[in-house]
Design an enzyme around this catalytic site. Structure first.
Site, mmCIF file in Angstrom:
data_model
loop_
_atom_site.group_PDB
_atom_site.id
_atom_site.type_symbol
_atom_site.label_atom_id
_atom_site.label_comp_id
_atom_site.label_asym_id
_atom_site.label_seq_id
_atom_site.Cartn_x
_atom_site.Cartn_y
_atom_site.Cartn_z
ATOM 1 N N LYS A 112 0.729 -1.243 0.059
ATOM 2 C CA LYS A 112 -0.131 -0.058 -0.056
ATOM 3 C C LYS A 112 0.875 1.155 -0.060
ATOM 4 O O LYS A 112 1.881 1.234 0.787
ATOM 5 C CB LYS A 112 -1.056 -0.178 1.208
ATOM 6 C CG LYS A 112 -1.937 1.184 1.163
ATOM 7 C CD LYS A 112 -2.784 0.993 2.656
ATOM 8 C CE LYS A 112 -3.818 1.942 2.740
ATOM 9 N NZ LYS A 112 -4.673 1.730 3.847
ATOM 10 N N SER A 187 -9.585 1.537 2.964
ATOM 11 C CA SER A 187 -8.843 2.397 2.179
ATOM 12 C C SER A 187 -7.680 1.563 1.295
ATOM 13 O O SER A 187 -7.201 2.256 0.475
ATOM 14 C CB SER A 187 -8.177 3.535 2.955
ATOM 15 O OG SER A 187 -7.165 2.844 3.684
ATOM 16 N N SER A 211 -9.635 -0.748 6.992
ATOM 17 C CA SER A 211 -9.272 -0.592 5.889
ATOM 18 C C SER A 211 -8.420 -1.888 5.429
ATOM 19 O O SER A 211 -8.092 -1.839 4.126
ATOM 20 C CB SER A 211 -8.380 0.665 5.887
ATOM 21 O OG SER A 211 -9.032 1.635 5.492
HETATM 22 N N1 GLN Z 1 -12.929 3.932 6.147
HETATM 23 C C1 GLN Z 1 -12.514 4.283 7.530
HETATM 24 C C2 GLN Z 1 -12.083 5.827 7.274
HETATM 25 O O1 GLN Z 1 -12.738 6.275 6.528
HETATM 26 C C3 GLN Z 1 -11.283 3.478 8.057
HETATM 27 C C4 GLN Z 1 -10.110 4.011 7.092
HETATM 28 C C5 GLN Z 1 -8.941 3.071 7.532
HETATM 29 O O2 GLN Z 1 -8.937 2.111 8.375
HETATM 30 N N2 GLN Z 1 -7.645 3.686 7.093
HETATM 31 O O3 GLN Z 1 -11.724 6.428 8.375
#
Ligand code: GLN
Length: 518
Positions: A112, A187, A211
């Site tokens: 990532k 994400s 994420s």
């Molecule tokens: N979807 C969550 C957010 O928007 C989690 C994102 C993540 O785990 N980086 O913050």
């Protein structure tokens, strides 16, 4: 160089249909596409010298050439470097006769793009870091390098990991390999899509509120968020430092355990990494499930959850029951406060962490008439809408007069949520829930309504607030052929139990063997 053992039954078929290389009289059953293999399968072939590292790496890039223009999982593809590394690693295997079975020698992995890779652009999918080349390597990728892995490329994410669909990337969106009109989740959508599309053997993601697990669920692969402190965050670009954790996204549970063995453990460069011994996570795979208590939180089977998701998860619980586990109803009474608590704490931490992007030290700069003007222009042009929304929200929650009402209160509720888990784990070994209330949704479906988007994290967020580990594994498909994920949550530093249960479930089903038709 293709290095085939004559006795081998392996038939290697590369991407181009009419360019098949049939090296022996093998049958249809043992046809292999190298890019479609798991870590342990590639290790075996390398060990038996049936293929070379270059064969594996070449196969991955041929696959990328064939599908990446539709999936767009990557921000940066490091092919030239990868081919050089492949040669070096092969040399090591051949000259030093090093065993590939215990390492990652020659295994192509995607990372990532919020983990620093020395000399390789690391953007967080943000315009503000679009030209950032880290002068140092993150601890996780250093460990992978020590094990001889091959970096395939850096994967797309929601800008600074803020989002659930990868639509917030500052560069481009990533598509779900199961339905190119749907999102891959987020994400870590790029990593999950790359694994599902066989553009890498496995990948790393990061998980602040879901994420790793949510995109893994939506792409039909396995994603594990370790206990907070299990894996070093050194070199992971911070979003919300008290919640962020790095973890593996893989094609099966065994590969998840293999990568956990490598990335886990104390790191003096991260003061929040735990000075605890790391067990061999592969040792629990295949252990008996008899008597394992599986907690089913009643608050997680809510209205608004997709009917097909509910059916698949209930069927999975029955399956676990039939394997000898004992389902027990548990309660996590503060579940309803998790999303609100998370969005106060995560945005507060983000507003502080992202203050460093000012156009002075590194990254993008938009010149202004004076220093203040340069700051303002840089941040106005460099950050996308969601990141700005969160910086504003977090700054507000931390500001004098509101701090007590929002930030402090959210910290208190966080403690209560953690206690809910502690209470539940007095009665059960693991907790089983859906990973996401729905399967993958269409591109654009939720972008106009941030609250709707935030609610898609309802089942994953509490796990980060409590700091406990969680894994998502494939547990079914919708009638539209979209994958559904089952989340298995463990007690602090008990990744072994979730891997054990996940493996037992996986071995008794074949959901993880299905591949999208790309
Ligand atoms: N979807 C969550 C957010 O928007 C989690 C994102 C993540 O785990 N980086 O913050």
């Amino acid at each position: 160089m293709l290095n085939f053992n004559n006795k081998s039954k392996v038939f290697i078929e590369f991407e181009t249909e009419n360019q098949q290389l049939n090296h022996d009289n093998s049958t249809e059953e043992n046809r292999l596409k190298l890019y479609s293999l798991t870590i342990s399968e590639v290790r075996d072939l390398l060990e038996r010298k049936e293929v070379s590292v270059k064969d594996v790496v070449t196969s991955i890039y041929e696959r990328i050439d064939a599908v990446e223009d539709r999936v767009t999982a990557f921000v940066t593809i490091t092919k030239d470097e990868a081919l050089k590394i492949a040669d070096r690693v092969q040399e090591k295997i051949t000259s030093e006769n090093i065993k590939s079975t215990t390492s990652l020698l020659g295994i192509p992995l995607a990372i990532k793009d919020n983990m620093c890779t020395k000399g390789i652009r690391t953007t967080c999918s943000s315009k503000i870091l679009s030209n950032f080349i880290p002068p140092y390597e993150s601890t996780v990728t250093s460990r992978l390098i020590e094990q001889g892995y091959v970096l395939v490329g850096k994967t797309n994410l929601d800008e600074f990991a803020m989002g659930s669909s990868t639509e917030n990337s500052g560069f481009h969106i990533t598509k779900n390999p199961w339905d190119l009109e749907s999102i891959p989740g987020g994400s870590s959508g790029g990593s999950a899509a790359a694994v599902a599309a066989d553009e890498c053997i496995a990948a790393l993601g990061s998980d602040t509120g879901g994420s790793i697990r949510q995109p893994a669920a939506l792409c039909g692969v396995v994603g594990l968020k370790p206990t907070y402190g299990r894996v070093s965050r050194y070199g992971l670009v911070a979003f919300a430092s008290s919640l962020d954790q790095i973890g593996p996204i893989t094609k099966n549970v065994q590969d998840s355990a293999i990568l956990m063995n490598i990335i886990s453990g104390h790191d003096p460069l991260d003061s929040t990494s735990a000075p605890l011994p790391v067990p061999d996570f592969t040792a629990v795979l295949g252990q008996d499930m008899k008597g394992i208590k599986i907690g089913i939180p009643k608050e997680y089977f809510i209205e608004g959850m997709d009917r097909e998701v509910g059916i698949s998860v209930r069927d999975s619980i029955k399956k676990l029951d039939s394997l000898g586990a004992i389902p027990v109803e548990v309660s996590l009474p503060r579940t309803g406060y998790a999303v609100a608590t998370y969005y106060v704490l995560a945005t507060s931490e983000a507003s502080s962490n992202l203050a460093r992007y000012d156009g002075v030290k590194y990254g993008f700069r938009a010149e202004g008439k004076d220093l203040m003007d340069t700051y303002l222009n840089t941040r106005a042009q460099g950050f996308g809408a969601e990141v700005k929304r969160r910086i504003m929200l977090g700054t507000y929650a931390l500001s004098s007069g509101y701090y007590e009402a929002y930030y402090k209160k959210a910290q208190q509720v966080r403690t209560l949520i953690k206690r809910d888990f502690e209470e539940a784990f007095k009665a059960v070994d693991v907790i089983v829930t859906p990973t996401s209330p729905t399967a993958a949704f269409k591109v654009g479906e939720k972008t106009a309504d941030p609250l709707q988007m935030y609610l898609s994290d309802i089942f994953t967020i509490s796990v980060n607030l409590a700091g406990v580990p969680g894994i998502s594994i494939p547990c079914g498909f919708t009638s539209h052929n979209l994958p559904i994920g089952l989340q298995i949550i463990g007690n602090h530093f008990d990744e072994e139990s979730i891997l054990k249960v996940a493996y037992a479930y996986e071995q008794s089903t074949d959901w993880h063997k299905r591949r999208p038709n790309l």
